[in-house]
Write an enzyme that holds these catalytic residues in place. Sequence first.
Site, mmCIF file in Angstrom:
data_model
loop_
_atom_site.group_PDB
_atom_site.id
_atom_site.type_symbol
_atom_site.label_atom_id
_atom_site.label_comp_id
_atom_site.label_asym_id
_atom_site.label_seq_id
_atom_site.Cartn_x
_atom_site.Cartn_y
_atom_site.Cartn_z
ATOM 1 N N LYS A 8 -33.925 -36.043 -21.910
ATOM 2 C CA LYS A 8 -34.087 -36.614 -23.241
ATOM 3 C C LYS A 8 -35.126 -35.807 -24.015
ATOM 4 O O LYS A 8 -36.188 -35.484 -23.499
ATOM 5 C CB LYS A 8 -34.534 -38.081 -23.123
ATOM 6 C CG LYS A 8 -34.003 -38.990 -24.204
ATOM 7 C CD LYS A 8 -34.284 -40.452 -23.885
ATOM 8 C CE LYS A 8 -33.719 -41.340 -24.978
ATOM 9 N NZ LYS A 8 -34.028 -42.766 -24.725
ATOM 10 N N ARG A 33 -25.420 -61.638 -27.793
ATOM 11 C CA ARG A 33 -24.602 -61.297 -26.625
ATOM 12 C C ARG A 33 -24.800 -62.311 -25.509
ATOM 13 O O ARG A 33 -23.981 -62.412 -24.592
ATOM 14 C CB ARG A 33 -24.956 -59.894 -26.127
ATOM 15 C CG ARG A 33 -24.844 -58.830 -27.203
ATOM 16 C CD ARG A 33 -25.258 -57.462 -26.709
ATOM 17 N NE ARG A 33 -24.258 -56.890 -25.823
ATOM 18 C CZ ARG A 33 -24.283 -55.641 -25.394
ATOM 19 N NH1 ARG A 33 -25.242 -54.831 -25.754
ATOM 20 N NH2 ARG A 33 -23.349 -55.183 -24.599
ATOM 21 N N GLU A 69 -28.925 -58.537 -21.802
ATOM 22 C CA GLU A 69 -29.413 -59.744 -22.466
ATOM 23 C C GLU A 69 -28.931 -61.018 -21.783
ATOM 24 O O GLU A 69 -29.672 -62.005 -21.684
ATOM 25 C CB GLU A 69 -28.956 -59.746 -23.932
ATOM 26 C CG GLU A 69 -29.602 -58.675 -24.793
ATOM 27 C CD GLU A 69 -28.917 -57.318 -24.703
ATOM 28 O OE1 GLU A 69 -29.406 -56.366 -25.346
ATOM 29 O OE2 GLU A 69 -27.897 -57.211 -23.993
#
Length: 615
Positions: free
Chosen positions: A277, A388, A360
């Site tokens: 990254k 969600r 979640e």
Amino acid sequence: MNILNKVNSSNDIKRLNPEELPQLCDELRQFIIGSVSKTGGHLASNLGTVELTVALHRVYDSSVDRIVFDVGHQSYAHKIITGRREQFDTLRCYGGLSGFPKPYEADDDAFIAGHASNSVSVALGMARARTIKQENYDVVAVIGDGALTGGLAYEGLANVGGSSEPLVVILNDNGMSINGNVGGMANLLSKERVKPGYINFKRWYRSAFSNMKGIYNANHKLKEMLKKSILPTNMFDSMGIYYLGPVDGHDVEQLETVIRWAKEMQTPVLVHVISKKGKGCKYAEEHPDKYHGVGKFDPATGEMPAPKPCFSSVFGNKLMQIAEINHNVVAITAAMCEGTGLTAFSERFPNRFFDVGIAEEHAVAMAAGMAKQGLTPVVAIYSGFLQRAYDMLIHDVSLQNLHVVFGVDRAGLVGNDGETHHGAFDISYLRSVPHMQILCPASFAELEMMLDEAVNKMDGPVAIRYPRGGEGDMYTGCDLSPCVKLRDGVDITIAAYGTMINTALSVADILASEGIEADVFKLSSLHLHPYDEIIASMKKTGVFLMSEDVCSSSCIAEDILASAERAGVCLKAAYTANLGDGIVVQGTVPELMKHCRLDDKSLADEAIKLVRGVK
């Protein structure tokens, strides 16, 4: 930008010589850094996937083939390659390019993105549609290791493995160990499997024995038995997905070779790519979390303006103070430790902080288990992501009336990330959850007091809804009364909650300059239906206006008007201002407030029409 200027479509990149690709990748990185430094956006994730994106476009034609990005915050190179380079100065701006894939922008964007872990399921749906309709295109899902912390990804992978649909899954792994390939022999064989020589041999072998199914199948079974006896089976093999990797995510030639081989296999294949990254940018490599989503910054140094106080930081600091005294308090978040203001809490109470990843549903179900056993879990999740976990809110928390506190961050308009990130639906879904208590602070001080009340004095599920950014200029007070009148008037009744009260007060000032006096009410506790004072005011004024930064369905104004009708109030005029269907474009919050006619001038204009009877 000598090479980049030649690339204006997915097909242009196929005309480049392999020797030109490293320079193209360097130019893409410099272009992304320069653009994002001016507009803000997702930096580290895009820098880490440049070579992968180039390789994908060398193999696939994105105008026909379907490349499904998970989350989509790594799609900048894809957008640049597919003819949108000249528009990048409008990235994430009102009326400009989205920071995520959007099919309405270009056919090259296969599917809308913004939330994690769905790409494999979407891609499988597209592959099955292709088979049923007997069409000819390839399908590939690009998913990161972070998205593999979400259960939906495994549901999709399990179904892919049992489907036999030709489909390629690219796993971009920039930090998480995935499978059980351990030991010297395992590492050796893994490396051998992605060498060009090995892949070329496999191609020849398949071609040579394609017409001798019996021999091929017998040899294949023997090979698989030998492989499993030497190389531990990884989870993808167990799911029925052919595994290729790991592959160097910054070697374009190797990536292209392996992806092309995966495509030619015409079976479910997963290509495991190892990337870094922030690749190619020192400060982004060293601090990938800090440079994940950024505002404007100095491209040379990475320096960003000092952050201002915001509701998230106030929430995190206050929760830490509460936890110092109440040892039953634990904090839970879903891969958003810094974003929800919990970094300091995680450092101060490492044994009472839980980052569950992009999961979640699990976060809420785990909180329910903690609450059942006597802890006080505080779950901090963005509004657009908490939706969600709707089933868990009802089934796991509310049916037993468990004491779980929800910090519903990023409620309302969030700005430049656009329609997938606005918190437009939380009032609708939270109000439908049994026993749910909803608090809406209008200032930092109110958030602190509400959090203390929610944790230490209230029972059952409690949601505290607050926006991204800071408090307003018109209201910085602290009054937790369910309903409080902030202005006296006789001509119109105005109501609002949360930071929208600032706009309501500004509207009242504009009206006063027009000789119109407004009653202004601030709601704090939406679950208590504290409408008596508002209804009494409506009887007096006969005119009602309410503004809310939520979708129209199940908004509070509907409830107030219904209560007024039951009370026999006969209104002369009423206007309810909200986000309509909740699908709102990108832009700064002030731009979007104006776009949705929730700014003070637009509301004042409507109020004047109501009072003066203008149709």
